[in-house]
Motif scaffolding. Structure first.
Motif, mmCIF file in Angstrom:
data_model
loop_
_atom_site.group_PDB
_atom_site.id
_atom_site.type_symbol
_atom_site.label_atom_id
_atom_site.label_comp_id
_atom_site.label_asym_id
_atom_site.label_seq_id
_atom_site.Cartn_x
_atom_site.Cartn_y
_atom_site.Cartn_z
ATOM 1 N N GLY A 99 -0.307 5.401 -0.052
ATOM 2 C CA GLY A 99 -1.425 6.337 -0.174
ATOM 3 C C GLY A 99 -2.730 5.583 -0.320
ATOM 4 O O GLY A 99 -3.043 4.691 0.461
ATOM 5 N N ASN A 100 -3.498 5.924 -1.365
ATOM 6 C CA ASN A 100 -4.787 5.267 -1.607
ATOM 7 C C ASN A 100 -4.679 4.046 -2.510
ATOM 8 O O ASN A 100 -5.677 3.381 -2.777
ATOM 9 C CB ASN A 100 -5.783 6.254 -2.228
ATOM 10 C CG ASN A 100 -6.169 7.342 -1.255
ATOM 11 O OD1 ASN A 100 -6.211 7.106 -0.052
ATOM 12 N ND2 ASN A 100 -6.433 8.537 -1.763
ATOM 13 N N GLU A 101 -3.484 3.756 -2.990
ATOM 14 C CA GLU A 101 -3.288 2.622 -3.886
ATOM 15 C C GLU A 101 -2.856 1.395 -3.088
ATOM 16 O O GLU A 101 -2.034 1.484 -2.177
ATOM 17 C CB GLU A 101 -2.211 2.973 -4.920
ATOM 18 C CG GLU A 101 -2.034 1.925 -5.986
ATOM 19 C CD GLU A 101 -0.976 2.313 -7.009
ATOM 20 O OE1 GLU A 101 -0.762 1.508 -7.914
ATOM 21 O OE2 GLU A 101 -0.361 3.388 -6.896
ATOM 22 N N SER A 102 -3.412 0.248 -3.433
ATOM 23 C CA SER A 102 -3.015 -0.974 -2.741
ATOM 24 C C SER A 102 -3.110 -2.176 -3.679
ATOM 25 O O SER A 102 -3.873 -2.170 -4.650
ATOM 26 C CB SER A 102 -3.867 -1.207 -1.494
ATOM 27 O OG SER A 102 -5.209 -1.439 -1.868
ATOM 28 N N GLN A 159 0.833 -1.195 0.000
ATOM 29 C CA GLN A 159 0.000 0.000 0.000
ATOM 30 C C GLN A 159 0.869 1.246 0.000
ATOM 31 O O GLN A 159 1.899 1.304 0.669
ATOM 32 C CB GLN A 159 -0.903 0.023 1.237
ATOM 33 C CG GLN A 159 -1.844 1.206 1.243
ATOM 34 C CD GLN A 159 -2.818 1.152 2.402
ATOM 35 O OE1 GLN A 159 -2.887 0.177 3.136
ATOM 36 N NE2 GLN A 159 -3.575 2.204 2.579
#
Length: 127
Positions: free
Chosen positions: A13-16, A11
């Protein structure tokens, strides 16, 4: 049949990203052993047939040195870092960290505190 699952997550930030690997075999050899601080070559009985090995997961809660088959002239030496597992499974695309069948592990602990070593394997009992 025993089934083990390995999860890998990433992960930022908002990306995973998440990946789960499921391995099934008809046998397993597992140990969880206390390794006292200052232990040198603590013998741990475990049998691992590398030709039948499907999954290997080794982790310790403190830095440990693990030697295979002999504490003086080992076939393999694994330097474990606390909380960072060694994970290998058949088909992962990486070399098996074990180069020979294992009849025993030898654990040494110079971390300054007692440790717990956990070894999980899946093996084909009837290859």
């Amino acid at each position: 049949m025993p089934t083990h699952k390995i999860n890998s997550d990433w992960q930022a930030g908002n990306e995973s990203l998440s990946k789960q690997i499921t391995i099934t075999a008809d046998g397993e050899a597992n140990v969880e052993v206390a390794v006292a601080d200052e232990a040198a070559d603590l013998a741990i009985n475990i049998a691992i047939d590398i030709s039948a090995l499907q999954l290997l997961y080794i982790v310790a809660d403190q830095d440990l040195t693990i030697e295979t088959n002999d504490g003086t002239t080992p076939d393999d030496t694994l330097a474990l870092k606390a909380g960072k597992p060694i994970v290998w499974y058949d088909g992962c695309g990486y070399s098996n960290p074990l180069s020979a069948d294992v009849t025993a592990l030898y654990a040494s602990n110079a971390s300054g505190v007692d440790a717990t070593l956990t070894v999980k394997t899946l093996q084909d009992a009837t290859p």
